[in-house]
Design a protein around this motif. Structure first.
Motif, PDB file in Angstrom:
ATOM      1  N   ARG A 100      -6.462-109.452  -2.149  1.00 37.51           N
ATOM      2  CA  ARG A 100      -7.268-108.424  -1.491  1.00 37.51           C
ATOM      3  C   ARG A 100      -6.547-107.767  -0.317  1.00 37.51           C
ATOM      4  NH1 ARG A 100     -12.275-110.908   0.549  1.00 37.51           N
ATOM      5  NH2 ARG A 100     -12.560-108.803   1.393  1.00 37.51           N
ATOM      6  N   ILE A 101      -5.456-108.350   0.124  1.00 40.27           N
ATOM      7  CA  ILE A 101      -4.680-107.730   1.197  1.00 40.27           C
ATOM      8  C   ILE A 101      -3.978-106.475   0.701  1.00 40.27           C
ATOM      9  CG2 ILE A 101      -2.620-108.039   2.669  1.00 40.27           C
ATOM     10  CD1 ILE A 101      -5.096-109.380   3.766  1.00 40.27           C
ATOM     11  N   LEU A 102      -3.518-106.523  -0.545  1.00 40.83           N
ATOM     12  CA  LEU A 102      -2.651-105.452  -1.035  1.00 40.83           C
ATOM     13  C   LEU A 102      -3.195-104.688  -2.226  1.00 40.83           C
ATOM     14  CD1 LEU A 102       0.065-104.271  -0.245  1.00 40.83           C
ATOM     15  CD2 LEU A 102       1.174-105.901  -1.767  1.00 40.83           C
ATOM     16  N   SER A 103      -3.950-105.354  -3.100  1.00 38.58           N
ATOM     17  CA  SER A 103      -4.376-104.664  -4.318  1.00 38.58           C
ATOM     18  C   SER A 103      -5.567-105.361  -4.970  1.00 38.58           C
ATOM     19  CB  SER A 103      -3.210-104.599  -5.315  1.00 38.58           C
ATOM     20  OG  SER A 103      -3.514-103.756  -6.387  1.00 38.58           O
ATOM     21  N   SER A 104      -6.742-105.152  -4.393  1.00 45.98           N
ATOM     22  CA  SER A 104      -7.964-105.746  -4.952  1.00 45.98           C
ATOM     23  C   SER A 104      -8.264-105.137  -6.314  1.00 45.98           C
ATOM     24  CB  SER A 104      -9.151-105.488  -4.022  1.00 45.98           C
ATOM     25  OG  SER A 104      -8.892-105.939  -2.714  1.00 45.98           O
ATOM     26  N   TYR A 105      -8.814-105.941  -7.221  1.00 48.51           N
ATOM     27  CA  TYR A 105      -9.226-105.443  -8.532  1.00 48.51           C
ATOM     28  C   TYR A 105     -10.684-104.985  -8.481  1.00 48.51           C
ATOM     29  CZ  TYR A 105      -5.122-107.117 -11.139  1.00 48.51           C
ATOM     30  OH  TYR A 105      -3.854-107.311 -11.644  1.00 48.51           O
ATOM     31  N   ASP A 143     -10.235-114.905  -5.209  1.00 51.01           N
ATOM     32  CA  ASP A 143     -10.880-114.017  -4.234  1.00 51.01           C
ATOM     33  C   ASP A 143     -10.171-112.664  -4.265  1.00 51.01           C
ATOM     34  OD1 ASP A 143     -12.560-113.132  -2.196  1.00 51.01           O
ATOM     35  OD2 ASP A 143     -11.180-113.790  -0.623  1.00 51.01           O
ATOM     36  N   GLY A 144     -10.032-112.115  -5.484  1.00 49.98           N
ATOM     37  CA  GLY A 144      -9.252-110.887  -5.621  1.00 49.98           C
ATOM     38  C   GLY A 144     -10.046-109.654  -5.993  1.00 49.98           C
ATOM     39  N   THR A 145     -11.372-109.787  -6.098  1.00 49.81           N
ATOM     40  CA  THR A 145     -12.196-108.635  -6.455  1.00 49.81           C
ATOM     41  C   THR A 145     -12.540-107.824  -5.211  1.00 49.81           C
ATOM     42  OG1 THR A 145     -13.142-109.865  -8.312  1.00 49.81           O
ATOM     43  CG2 THR A 145     -14.329-107.900  -7.602  1.00 49.81           C
ATOM     44  N   TYR A 146     -12.532-106.516  -5.356  1.00 45.46           N
ATOM     45  CA  TYR A 146     -12.704-105.598  -4.231  1.00 45.46           C
ATOM     46  C   TYR A 146     -13.999-105.822  -3.463  1.00 45.46           C
ATOM     47  CZ  TYR A 146     -13.473-101.306  -1.615  1.00 45.46           C
ATOM     48  OH  TYR A 146     -13.738-100.401  -0.608  1.00 45.46           O
ATOM     49  N   LYS A 147     -13.860-105.785  -2.131  1.00 45.71           N
ATOM     50  CA  LYS A 147     -15.005-105.782  -1.219  1.00 45.71           C
ATOM     51  C   LYS A 147     -14.808-104.658  -0.217  1.00 45.71           C
ATOM     52  CE  LYS A 147     -15.809-110.775  -1.606  1.00 45.71           C
ATOM     53  NZ  LYS A 147     -15.853-112.083  -0.875  1.00 45.71           N
ATOM     54  N   ASP A 148     -15.906-104.117   0.255  1.00 41.37           N
ATOM     55  CA  ASP A 148     -15.842-102.998   1.196  1.00 41.37           C
ATOM     56  C   ASP A 148     -14.982-103.372   2.410  1.00 41.37           C
ATOM     57  OD1 ASP A 148     -16.502-100.408   2.069  1.00 41.37           O
ATOM     58  OD2 ASP A 148     -18.005-101.237   3.430  1.00 41.37           O
ATOM     59  N   GLY A 149     -14.061-102.497   2.755  1.00 46.85           N
ATOM     60  CA  GLY A 149     -13.154-102.751   3.864  1.00 46.85           C
ATOM     61  C   GLY A 149     -11.745-103.079   3.416  1.00 46.85           C
ATOM     62  N   ASP A 150     -11.588-103.445   2.133  1.00 48.50           N
ATOM     63  CA  ASP A 150     -10.249-103.722   1.608  1.00 48.50           C
ATOM     64  C   ASP A 150      -9.420-102.442   1.605  1.00 48.50           C
ATOM     65  OD1 ASP A 150     -11.045-106.299   1.237  1.00 48.50           O
ATOM     66  OD2 ASP A 150     -11.135-106.209  -0.954  1.00 48.50           O
ATOM     67  N   VAL A 157      -7.099-101.377  -0.664  1.00 47.79           N
ATOM     68  CA  VAL A 157      -6.882-100.727  -1.964  1.00 47.79           C
ATOM     69  C   VAL A 157      -7.798-101.329  -3.016  1.00 47.79           C
ATOM     70  CG1 VAL A 157      -5.211-100.491  -3.868  1.00 47.79           C
ATOM     71  CG2 VAL A 157      -4.471-100.085  -1.516  1.00 47.79           C
ATOM     72  N   ILE A 158      -8.256-100.478  -3.923  1.00 48.56           N
ATOM     73  CA  ILE A 158      -8.909-100.951  -5.135  1.00 48.56           C
ATOM     74  C   ILE A 158      -8.070-100.493  -6.314  1.00 48.56           C
ATOM     75  CG2 ILE A 158     -10.445 -98.924  -5.284  1.00 48.56           C
ATOM     76  CD1 ILE A 158     -12.509-100.780  -6.624  1.00 48.56           C
ATOM     77  N   GLN A 159      -7.794-101.415  -7.224  1.00 45.79           N
ATOM     78  CA  GLN A 159      -7.020-101.086  -8.416  1.00 45.79           C
ATOM     79  C   GLN A 159      -7.883-101.278  -9.647  1.00 45.79           C
ATOM     80  OE1 GLN A 159      -3.406-103.342  -8.979  1.00 45.79           O
ATOM     81  NE2 GLN A 159      -2.830-102.232 -10.823  1.00 45.79           N
ATOM     82  N   PHE A 160      -7.905-100.254 -10.496  1.00 45.20           N
ATOM     83  CA  PHE A 160      -8.672-100.310 -11.741  1.00 45.20           C
ATOM     84  C   PHE A 160      -7.744-100.846 -12.835  1.00 45.20           C
ATOM     85  CE2 PHE A 160      -9.964 -96.747  -9.059  1.00 45.20           C
ATOM     86  CZ  PHE A 160     -11.248 -97.161  -8.726  1.00 45.20           C
ATOM     87  N   HIS A 161      -7.390-102.085 -12.661  1.00 44.75           N
ATOM     88  CA  HIS A 161      -6.371-102.724 -13.493  1.00 44.75           C
ATOM     89  C   HIS A 161      -6.775-102.716 -14.960  1.00 44.75           C
ATOM     90  CE1 HIS A 161      -3.121-105.426 -14.516  1.00 44.75           C
ATOM     91  NE2 HIS A 161      -3.970-106.299 -15.024  1.00 44.75           N
TER      92      HIS A 161
END
Length: 318
Positions: free
Chosen positions: A262-267, A277-284, A286-290
């Motif tokens: 989540r520091i660099l590329s949340s899914y 703990d890699g799914t996007y949360k508000d405030g991250d 980047v969000i990646q639509f992997h």
């Protein structure tokens, strides 16, 4: 070999005429003119040199930034309306923090990639960006299926600030989850790091990484893009190539820091394979639509839209 002989002198010199002093006078005149012309040309050259040096340094300084954001645009996979949103997203972020954008088309690297999947273009594109901006300190590659969601958060404060990376680095953990026998170095220091990347639940994630400019960066890109790996038919192309390099080339691993996803590329929630703990949360950041561009039943533009609207509201409220 024959050499030309100098003209013979006459044993009977010609008598001096009244005009015999004219050539000497003219020579003096020509010499004076030549000296004057040389002086004028020297002044002109000096002024030109000073002006051009000043102009060059100003241009170089203006075009130099601490971070270059690299985005590959694939017009065969994505629509123009989708890519315009990605470009707008990157341009806003770069403008806020004084970064530089490097946009390139995947097709620019057809010849370099050859018969391998075009996803390998990430390596020559990054090398191209480094050659175009040789004085920039860091290169931040971000896949076109990713959106910067926290525009106010700079890379410096988020990751690159001294002491920050030391707190983020994942040490003594499997390089390729979940159970790779090769682990990140337990005593690695942030001063040793030239590559910052994250991982999901299955692999390293080259959809977002930061590479520090320097000899290691060029070495790493050359190794990653080696024809041996491109022609090996890895199931996940450049991703599995990177997995292999990190596990079997300690020279590369020793200069690499893994950080939480989540520091660099949340899914996104629709993306499979996120870390624990890699799914996007508000405030991250980047969000990646992997996988949105190659998984059946998914659509990148549709998945992007609600997050793009959220991003627009954030930019308008700042």
């Amino acid at each position: 070999m024959q050499f030309a002989l100098p003209p013979r002198r006459s044993p009977h010199p010609l008598p001096l005429s009244r005009s015999s002093r004219m050539p000497s006078y003219r020579r003096k005149q020509l010499k004076s003119v030549a000296v004057l012309a040389f002086a004028v040309l020297s002044i002109i050259y000096l002024l030109h040199y000073l002006y051009s040096s000043s102009s060059t340094s100003v241009v170089a300084q203006a075009s130099t930034s601490g971070v270059v954001i690299i985005t590959l645009l694939d017009r065969q996979r994505y629509s123009e309306s989708y890519l315009k949103k990605i470009v707008a997203n990157r341009e806003d972020y770069a403008k806020r923090h004084g970064y530089t954008n490097f946009f390139a088309s995947v097709s620019d690297y057809d010849e370099a990639v050859g018969d391998a999947p075009m996803s390998w273009a990430v390596a020559p594109a990054t090398r191209h960006a480094m050659a175009t901006h040789p004085r920039s300190a860091y290169f931040f590659y971000l896949a076109p299926n990713a959106l910067i969601m926290n525009p106010t958060k700079s890379l410096k404060s988020h990751i690159l600030e001294k002491g920050r990376l030391e707190d983020l680095m994942l040490k003594d953990v499997p390089v390729v989850p979940p159970d790779s026998i090769i682990k990140t170095f337990a005593h690695q220091q942030e001063a040793d790091v030239d590559l910052i990347i994250t991982q999901d639940s299955e692999d390293l994630n080259p959809g977002g990484f930061i590479l520090k400019n320097g000899e290691f960066a060029r070495f790493f890109l050359d190794v990653w893009f080696d024809p041996l790996y491109r022609n090996y038919n890895f199931a996940k192309a450049e991703t599995h190539g990177l997995d292999h390099i990190m596990q079997w080339h300690p020279t590369v691993l020793a200069r690499t820091a893994l950080v939480p996803q989540r520091i660099l590329s949340s899914y996104s929630s629709d993306s499979p394979g996120a870390s624990l703990d890699g799914t996007y949360k508000d405030g991250d950041l980047v969000i990646q639509f992997h996988g949105c561009d190659d998984a059946e039943g998914r659509d990148c533009a549709r998945e992007l839209e609600p997050y793009y609207k959220q991003w627009e509201k954030k930019t308008q409220s700042d």
